[in-house]
Design a protein around this motif. Structure first.
Motif, mmCIF file in Angstrom:
data_model
loop_
_atom_site.group_PDB
_atom_site.id
_atom_site.type_symbol
_atom_site.label_atom_id
_atom_site.label_comp_id
_atom_site.label_asym_id
_atom_site.label_seq_id
_atom_site.Cartn_x
_atom_site.Cartn_y
_atom_site.Cartn_z
ATOM 1 N N VAL A 91 0.832 -1.199 0.000
ATOM 2 C CA VAL A 91 0.000 0.000 0.000
ATOM 3 C C VAL A 91 0.868 1.250 0.000
ATOM 4 C CG1 VAL A 91 -1.723 1.313 1.298
ATOM 5 C CG2 VAL A 91 -1.907 -1.178 1.139
ATOM 6 N N MET A 92 1.926 1.244 0.813
ATOM 7 C CA MET A 92 2.826 2.395 0.878
ATOM 8 C C MET A 92 3.555 2.592 -0.450
ATOM 9 S SD MET A 92 4.330 1.646 4.701
ATOM 10 C CE MET A 92 5.544 2.933 4.647
ATOM 11 N N GLU A 93 3.994 1.502 -1.059
ATOM 12 C CA GLU A 93 4.669 1.600 -2.355
ATOM 13 C C GLU A 93 3.724 2.155 -3.415
ATOM 14 O OE1 GLU A 93 6.125 -2.262 -3.233
ATOM 15 O OE2 GLU A 93 7.854 -2.113 -1.879
ATOM 16 N N TYR A 94 2.466 1.725 -3.374
ATOM 17 C CA TYR A 94 1.477 2.235 -4.333
ATOM 18 C C TYR A 94 1.268 3.729 -4.141
ATOM 19 C CZ TYR A 94 -3.116 3.261 -6.293
ATOM 20 O OH TYR A 94 -4.157 3.844 -6.970
ATOM 21 N N GLU A 95 1.097 4.151 -2.880
ATOM 22 C CA GLU A 95 0.862 5.569 -2.617
ATOM 23 C C GLU A 95 2.062 6.417 -3.039
ATOM 24 O OE1 GLU A 95 -0.025 5.598 1.510
ATOM 25 O OE2 GLU A 95 -2.155 5.054 1.238
ATOM 26 N N LYS A 96 3.273 5.924 -2.825
ATOM 27 C CA LYS A 96 4.467 6.648 -3.267
ATOM 28 C C LYS A 96 4.519 6.745 -4.785
ATOM 29 C CE LYS A 96 7.647 5.866 0.601
ATOM 30 N NZ LYS A 96 8.946 5.274 1.004
ATOM 31 N N VAL A 135 1.980 6.667 -6.847
ATOM 32 C CA VAL A 135 0.946 7.608 -7.291
ATOM 33 C C VAL A 135 1.411 9.045 -7.074
ATOM 34 C CG1 VAL A 135 -1.383 8.448 -6.814
ATOM 35 C CG2 VAL A 135 -0.955 6.000 -6.967
ATOM 36 N N ALA A 136 2.042 9.305 -5.921
ATOM 37 C CA ALA A 136 2.526 10.653 -5.636
ATOM 38 C C ALA A 136 3.604 11.077 -6.640
ATOM 39 C CB ALA A 136 3.076 10.721 -4.212
ATOM 40 N N GLU A 137 4.505 10.159 -6.954
ATOM 41 C CA GLU A 137 5.549 10.464 -7.937
ATOM 42 C C GLU A 137 4.937 10.722 -9.313
ATOM 43 O OE1 GLU A 137 8.253 7.227 -7.848
ATOM 44 O OE2 GLU A 137 9.083 7.737 -5.871
ATOM 45 N N ALA A 138 3.932 9.922 -9.667
ATOM 46 C CA ALA A 138 3.273 10.126 -10.961
ATOM 47 C C ALA A 138 2.590 11.485 -11.024
ATOM 48 C CB ALA A 138 2.260 9.010 -11.205
ATOM 49 N N ARG A 139 1.947 11.888 -9.933
ATOM 50 C CA ARG A 139 1.297 13.192 -9.906
ATOM 51 C C ARG A 139 2.319 14.320 -10.033
ATOM 52 N NH1 ARG A 139 -3.005 11.893 -5.038
ATOM 53 N NH2 ARG A 139 -4.569 10.845 -6.338
#
Length: 284
Positions: A150-155, A157-161
């Motif tokens: 979950v943390m890797e996914y959120e990171k 997504v944040a990098e993509a944004r």
């Protein structure tokens, strides 16, 4: 003489082709990117296949010549075991039926005896690999407190944004609601009218008076007026469950900008059948 001539031609072919391919790769900025220079990669694969095919022909010819010589000399070679049997034997370590007496145990259960076969190598190595994986996993996530999925996914997504925002800030041809300005030239409005008649007139009527959709000629707006709000509404769609669909998957941003500008140009016109005003009065 013929054999030496063929060998010479083959060597020249290999050298010349190798040099040509090397120079072709040097031309490109990213020589190992298969999408940038696919033809060169196809040529390289073809070259490798030619070399491999040539070597296979040599091996087959040499083997055939040896067999003919052995047959001429009266030598009968041993029958080789099929490669599949050799592979299975190497990956199972199972004893042949003739050799099972060597590993039979002194156990007898109603006439049923037990063999002391060793574990198959493939199973044993996978078991060792699972132990190594378990140790690495334990240290990584339990001792060093590594990121969960979950943390890797959120990171990610944040990098993509961040990358999207960076692209938006540097792209000169990117049209967004924030960067949009009202288009007033005749060419843009003509294109906006054409797209409007094709996609929007069925709900808003050709003159913008409104039918299923609201009236676009008055001062009242459900989701806000002005070219920026109209652009956002067209792009992302109307109210959930009862508004119009999002058109950003169907129309280009440039066309949405022209439609939004055309809709604004309908303000103050007099449609044939004006629908009752909806929403709130909009003031810039």
């Amino acid at each position: 003489m013929k054999k030496y001539f063929q060998s010479t031609v083959y060597v020249i072919f290999v050298i010349v082709t190798f040099i040509a391919l090397a120079k072709s790769f040097m031309v490109y900025e990213n020589p190992f990117n298969i999408y940038e220079n696919p033809l060169v990669w196809l040529a390289l694969i073809g070259f490798v296949l030619v070399v491999v095919f040539k070597e296979m022909v040599n091996i087959i010819a040499t083997t055939k010549a040896r067999e003919l010589q052995n047959e001429k000399d009266g030598i009968v070679p041993e029958e080789p075991k099929p490669w599949l049997q050799n592979l299975i034997k190497s990956w199972t370590k199972a004893k042949a039926i003739e050799e099972e007496q060597e590993i039979i145990l002194d156990h007898n259960y109603d006439g049923i005896k037990e063999l002391d076969n060793s574990l198959p190598p493939w199973w044993k190595y996978m078991f060792y690999a699972s132990i190594v994986f378990a140790v690495v996993y334990l240290v990584r996530f339990e001792v060093l407190d590594g990121d969960t999925q979950v943390m890797e996914y959120e990171k990610a997504v944040a990098e993509a944004r961040m990358e999207i925002n960076k692209y938006k800030s540097t792209a000169t041809d990117l049209i967004t609601a924030e960067s949009l300005t009202l288009l007033t030239d005749a060419k843009s409005l003509k294109r906006g009218k054409a797209v409007f008649n094709l996609n929007c007139a069925s709900c808003h009527l050709g003159d913008g008076g409104g039918s299923i959709g609201p009236n676009l000629t008055d001062e009242f707006w459900i989701l806000g007026g002005g070219v920026k709000n109209v652009f956002t509404t067209i792009s992302n769609g109307g109210r959930d469950g009862k508004g119009m669909i999002a058109w950003n998957k169907t129309l280009k941003a440039a066309d949405i900008a022209k439609v939004a500008s055309y809709v604004i140009s309908l303000q103050g016109t007099t449609p044939a059948k004006a629908k009752v005003a909806e929403g709130e009065k909009w003031e810039e």
